[in-house]
Design a protein around this motif. Structure first.
Motif, short mmCIF file in Angstrom:
data_model
loop_
_atom_site.label_atom_id
_atom_site.label_comp_id
_atom_site.label_asym_id
_atom_site.label_seq_id
_atom_site.Cartn_x
_atom_site.Cartn_y
_atom_site.Cartn_z
N SER A 142 0.84 -1.19 0.00
CA SER A 142 0.00 0.00 0.00
C SER A 142 0.88 1.24 0.00
O SER A 142 1.91 1.29 0.67
CB SER A 142 -0.91 -0.01 1.22
OG SER A 142 -0.16 0.29 2.37
N GLY A 143 0.48 2.20 -0.79
CA GLY A 143 1.24 3.44 -0.87
C GLY A 143 2.23 3.47 -2.02
O GLY A 143 2.57 4.52 -2.52
N THR A 144 2.66 2.30 -2.46
CA THR A 144 3.68 2.32 -3.52
C THR A 144 3.10 2.70 -4.88
O THR A 144 3.84 3.06 -5.79
CB THR A 144 4.38 0.95 -3.67
OG1 THR A 144 3.38 -0.06 -3.81
CG2 THR A 144 5.25 0.63 -2.48
N LEU A 145 1.79 2.60 -5.03
CA LEU A 145 1.21 2.91 -6.33
C LEU A 145 0.66 4.33 -6.40
O LEU A 145 0.13 4.76 -7.42
CB LEU A 145 0.08 1.92 -6.66
CG LEU A 145 0.52 0.47 -6.87
CD1 LEU A 145 -0.69 -0.43 -7.06
CD2 LEU A 145 1.44 0.36 -8.06
N GLU A 146 0.81 5.05 -5.29
CA GLU A 146 0.24 6.40 -5.19
C GLU A 146 0.58 7.30 -6.39
O GLU A 146 -0.28 7.94 -6.95
CB GLU A 146 0.81 7.06 -3.94
CG GLU A 146 -0.24 7.67 -3.06
CD GLU A 146 0.32 7.86 -1.66
OE1 GLU A 146 1.44 8.37 -1.55
OE2 GLU A 146 -0.38 7.49 -0.71
N GLY A 147 1.85 7.32 -6.74
CA GLY A 147 2.29 8.25 -7.78
C GLY A 147 1.86 7.89 -9.19
O GLY A 147 1.94 8.72 -10.09
N VAL A 148 1.45 6.65 -9.41
CA VAL A 148 1.15 6.24 -10.79
C VAL A 148 -0.31 5.83 -10.98
O VAL A 148 -0.66 5.20 -11.96
CB VAL A 148 2.05 5.08 -11.24
CG1 VAL A 148 3.44 5.58 -11.51
CG2 VAL A 148 2.05 3.95 -10.24
N LEU A 195 4.07 -0.21 -12.41
CA LEU A 195 4.33 -1.17 -11.35
C LEU A 195 5.70 -0.86 -10.75
O LEU A 195 6.65 -0.67 -11.49
CB LEU A 195 4.34 -2.59 -11.91
CG LEU A 195 3.02 -3.09 -12.50
CD1 LEU A 195 3.23 -4.42 -13.20
CD2 LEU A 195 1.95 -3.22 -11.42
N PRO A 196 5.75 -0.81 -9.42
CA PRO A 196 7.03 -0.43 -8.81
C PRO A 196 8.14 -1.46 -9.06
O PRO A 196 7.88 -2.65 -9.08
CB PRO A 196 6.70 -0.33 -7.32
CG PRO A 196 5.44 -1.07 -7.14
CD PRO A 196 4.69 -1.00 -8.42
N MET A 213 11.49 4.00 -9.51
CA MET A 213 10.93 4.05 -10.86
C MET A 213 9.86 2.98 -11.01
O MET A 213 9.82 2.03 -10.24
CB MET A 213 12.02 3.75 -11.90
CG MET A 213 12.84 4.94 -12.34
SD MET A 213 11.92 6.07 -13.39
CE MET A 213 13.22 6.70 -14.42
N TYR A 214 9.01 3.17 -11.99
CA TYR A 214 7.93 2.23 -12.24
C TYR A 214 8.05 1.62 -13.63
O TYR A 214 8.54 2.27 -14.56
CB TYR A 214 6.58 2.93 -12.13
CG TYR A 214 6.28 3.47 -10.76
CD1 TYR A 214 5.56 2.71 -9.85
CD2 TYR A 214 6.72 4.72 -10.38
CE1 TYR A 214 5.28 3.20 -8.57
CE2 TYR A 214 6.45 5.22 -9.12
CZ TYR A 214 5.72 4.45 -8.21
OH TYR A 214 5.45 4.93 -6.97
N TRP A 215 7.58 0.39 -13.76
CA TRP A 215 7.49 -0.24 -15.07
C TRP A 215 6.20 0.23 -15.72
O TRP A 215 5.15 0.17 -15.08
CB TRP A 215 7.41 -1.76 -14.94
CG TRP A 215 8.59 -2.43 -14.34
CD1 TRP A 215 8.67 -2.96 -13.09
CD2 TRP A 215 9.86 -2.67 -14.96
NE1 TRP A 215 9.92 -3.51 -12.89
CE2 TRP A 215 10.66 -3.34 -14.02
CE3 TRP A 215 10.39 -2.37 -16.21
CZ2 TRP A 215 11.97 -3.73 -14.30
CZ3 TRP A 215 11.69 -2.76 -16.48
CH2 TRP A 215 12.47 -3.43 -15.53
N ALA A 216 6.28 0.64 -16.97
CA ALA A 216 5.07 1.01 -17.69
C ALA A 216 5.00 0.18 -18.95
O ALA A 216 6.03 -0.21 -19.49
CB ALA A 216 5.11 2.49 -18.04
N VAL A 217 3.79 -0.09 -19.40
CA VAL A 217 3.62 -0.85 -20.63
C VAL A 217 3.03 0.08 -21.69
O VAL A 217 2.11 0.83 -21.43
CB VAL A 217 2.70 -2.08 -20.40
CG1 VAL A 217 2.43 -2.79 -21.71
CG2 VAL A 217 3.34 -3.03 -19.40
#
Lengths: 435, 286
Positions: free
Chosen positions: A130-136, A145-146, A320-324
């Motif tokens: 919880s909280g790790t997806l806040e920014g995306v 995805l973190p 950073m996050y993985w984006a598709v």
């Protein structure tokens, strides 16, 4: 006769143009595999920024390819000293779009919105802490995805602390920190130190992003979206900020404006010439490159104290996050999601994440006792004890942290600017960027 | 006649196509983008002259432009001074001439980025050690103030380019007819007079070329700037090319950076053309 003369001219023209175009076109074939003549082969192009785990990541991708026939994974890594954002833009501009790429936070999400696939249906998104997806997250859509969690603080050399008779556990406030620094400074000669700290003011990300974040996060209620939406910054904890910066600068190797990451971590800290540096768990690799033993058992992390707020916490966040890429055809997007799910939720993937990548996981269902890196472990402990501060610098206006605040800090430490001017200029620049 | 015209264009076509593809088209695109709000990702929309207006209030850009101008003046002078001196030296009748020429030219073979890093080491480490040894504090902490950073750049640039410019001067110096010099000598001119009144006017074309090269190179400098100082401390040694790059990629304002680039292009073109025009007028025909 005429034809004879015309021939070489046409030939040379053809060669020139042909040669020129061949250079441009050859690179696209791989990605534009629409229709897919060779059966169900799917190519997933990954364009990522983390240099530190490049080899391990390539190995695990190979293992995945072997287990899943028909999936071809290409990994390109641009990062470290390179500018990932610039490289990514050129990559898109060239028409050679990757399937999986990285976004950093709310600003990136806003910029790339048209090219981000919704990932809320992935297992990884459901398992994310919880909280790790806040920014995306935007309109209930998870767009990234973190990678992992990272934390930073004051990394110290255990042996030096022990020799100086300081108990690191007692340092949970600014005054205790100051006390310890003074003790170390007075015993500099015996301890073999050139200075207590090494403050890399040349690296504006260390001062302008990381350090400032600790003191600015409270005013945004530790929420990156609040920072992203805020029209102004007030430097509410500016005094505490100044104190910590001054402390680092005063007891650092000089001149700090030309002190960079390599000098800080490799030349001064890893060789025991500096006792404390402000960095994160990512330096383990650099330290190990100089002194393996120090990296494995000789370093610990201390909180960066914010006087009047939290003095015993470590800023932990997602780098950073993985984006598709949503522009790709469905099959490719699905393959990309499957790969990411596998990486973070399958047993094999989990083992790799913790043991090979040496990540602090940002997902549920991991056995934390397996974290091998001591810094990572300590950060994980802070995190489970709730002693954390959020990473809100991802929500700063573009370029503000490094180009405005970081530069102002350089001016401040070299005496070209007073602290009040720094605060004034920086708040003005923020307001202007958010007009 | 029509036939010849066709041939003419046909033979020119490859060169023209290449030129159009790599120079003219990108330039046109650049100018177009400078009138939009392009950020490198989204489809741009038109904003007119907004960026050009904003440019007037941009302190960063002005500082960079001013720094670049100062740097150019100093380095054009230094490079040509050393280049000509070296050329005069190696056109004397010494036995080591060829080796010297090679040695002087060599720095030019190393890429700008590498050179920057090498000199960074020299300025920060070697200078500091020497300074500590002989007790001169001024030698310590180079690259950490604006002034020393400026001179570090000028030294690096002259060290690298002087050899290249030397070659140009050599070719012209060797073209000066010996008879003229001998005649001057017989007339009683001393060596300075011979140089100033005979050689100097005759190598004027070399000045045109060398000044043009040094001027435009110094103005457009990027890699040495990046690797040596990185624009630091506090962006005070940041040159225009780097400022534009940062605007584009760090601040994510592609279109604004384009507008800066267009202005920069106009400035460099105007200065270079004026210089060539003035120099051309001073050249003498043999």
């Amino acid at each position: 006769m005429k034809a004879k003369k015309l021939f070489p001219a046409v030939l040379s023209l053809g060669l020139l143009i042909g040669g020129g175009l061949a250079g441009c076109s050859s690179s696209d074939d791989k990605t534009s595999g629409e229709g897919g003549k060779d059966g169900d082969k799917v190519t997933v192009d990954i364009f990522q920024f983390k240099v530190e785990f490049k080899d391990q990541f390539e190995d695990i991708a190979k293992a995945y390819e072997e287990a899943n026939e028909g999936v071809d994974i290409n990994i390109t890594t641009v990062g470290g000293g390179e500018d990932y954002g610039a490289a990514l833009k050129s990559k898109f501009a060239s028409g050679n779009e990757p399937t999986i790429y990285n976004v950093g936070g709310p600003q990136d999400v806003a910029d790339w919105e048209d090219k981000l696939a919704d990932l809320s249906d992935t297992d990884a998104a459901k398992a994310a802490l919880s909280g790790t997806l806040e920014g995306v997250t935007k309109d209930d859509k998870v767009l990234g995805l973190p990678y992992n969690q990272e934390g930073y603080g004051f990394i110290y050399n255990k042996a030096i602390f022990e020799k100086a008779g300081i108990d690191p556990k007692s340092i949970t406030s600014y005054s205790a920190l100051e006390e310890a620094v003074k003790t170390l400074d007075s015993k500099k000669k015996d301890l073999g130190l050139t200075s207590v700290f090494a403050l890399p003011a040349k690296e504006t990300w260390v001062t302008g992003l990381h350090l400032s974040n600790v003191f600015l996060a409270p005013e945004f209620d530790q929420n990156v979206i609040n920072a992203f939406e805020s029209k102004e910054v007030t430097f509410e904890h500016g005094d505490a900020f100044k104190k910590v910066l001054d402390l680092q600068n005063k007891y650092s190797d000089q001149p700090t404006v030309s002190l960079d990451y390599a000098k800080q971590v490799e030349e001064l800290f890893s060789t025991g010439k500096a006792a404390i540096i402000q960095q994160g768990n990512w330096v383990s690799g650099s330290i190990a490159g100089i002194d393996e033993e120090l990296a494995n058992s000789g370093v610990g992390i201390l909180p960066i104290p914010v006087e009047g707020y939290k003095e015993d916490s470590i800023p932990v966040g997602v780098p950073m996050y993985w984006a598709v890429n949503s522009n790709k055809d469905e099959k490719e997007v699905a393959a990309a999601k499957e790969f990411l799910d596998w990486l973070y939720t399958s047993e094999e993937g989990k083992t790799a994440v913790i043991e090979d990548f040496k990540f602090i996981p940002a997902y549920e269902g991991y056995d934390a006792s397996k974290i091998s890196d001591p810094l990572a472990k300590e950060i994980y402990e802070y995190s489970s004890a709730g002693k954390t501060l959020a990473w809100t610098f991802m929500g700063y206006p573009t370029g503000w942290g490094q180009e405005k605040l970081g530069i102002n800090i350089q001016k401040y430490v070299s005496g070209e600017m007073t602290w009040d001017e720094l605060v004034e200029e920086s708040t003005k620049a923020w307001a202007e960027a958010r007009k | 006649m029509r036939n010849r015209n066709l041939w003419y264009w046909l033979f020119l076509a490859p060169a023209l196509t290449a030129l159009a593809m790599v120079v003219l088209l990108p330039l046109a695109y650049g100018v177009y983008y400078s009138f939009t709000d392009w950020n490198g990702i989204k489809t741009p929309s038109f904003v007119g002259l907004e960026h050009y207006k904003a440019l007037f209030y941009e302190e960063e850009f002005r500082n960079a432009l001013w720094f670049t101008t100062k740097f150019t003046i100093v380095s054009v002078f230094l490079i040509n001074f050393f280049g000509l001196s070296l050329a005069l030296l190696v056109t004397q009748k010494f036995r080591t001439n060829n080796i010297l020429r090679t040695i002087f030219f060599m720095p030019n073979l190393i890429g700008g980025l590498i050179l920057g890093f090498i000199w960074q080491f020299i300025f920060t480490k070697v200078f500091a050690s020497v300074g500590e040894l002989i007790g001169v504090e001024a030698l310590e902490g180079w690259l950490s103030t604006e002034t020393t950073g400026f001179w570090a750049m000028a030294i690096l640039m002259s060290w690298q380019m002087a050899g290249y410019i030397m070659v140009i001067y050599i070719s012209f110096l060797e073209g000066v007819p010996q008879e003229l010099l001998e005649a001057a000598e017989i007339d009683g001119a001393n060596s300075f007079q011979r140089f100033y009144h005979v050689t100097f006017p005759l190598v004027m074309p070399a000045f045109t070329v060398s000044l043009f090269l040094t001027l435009s190179n110094s103005f457009k400098l990027y890699d040495q700037n990046l690797s040596l100082t990185g624009g630091g401390p506090y962006n005070s040694t940041q040159m225009v090319a780097m400022e534009i790059f940062k605007t584009a990629f760090v601040e994510n304002a592609m279109a604004f950076a384009q507008a800066k680039a267009v202005i920069f292009f106009l400035i460099v073109a105007a200065i270079s053309l004026t210089q060539v025009y003035i120099n051309k007028k001073r050249e003498v025909e043999m």
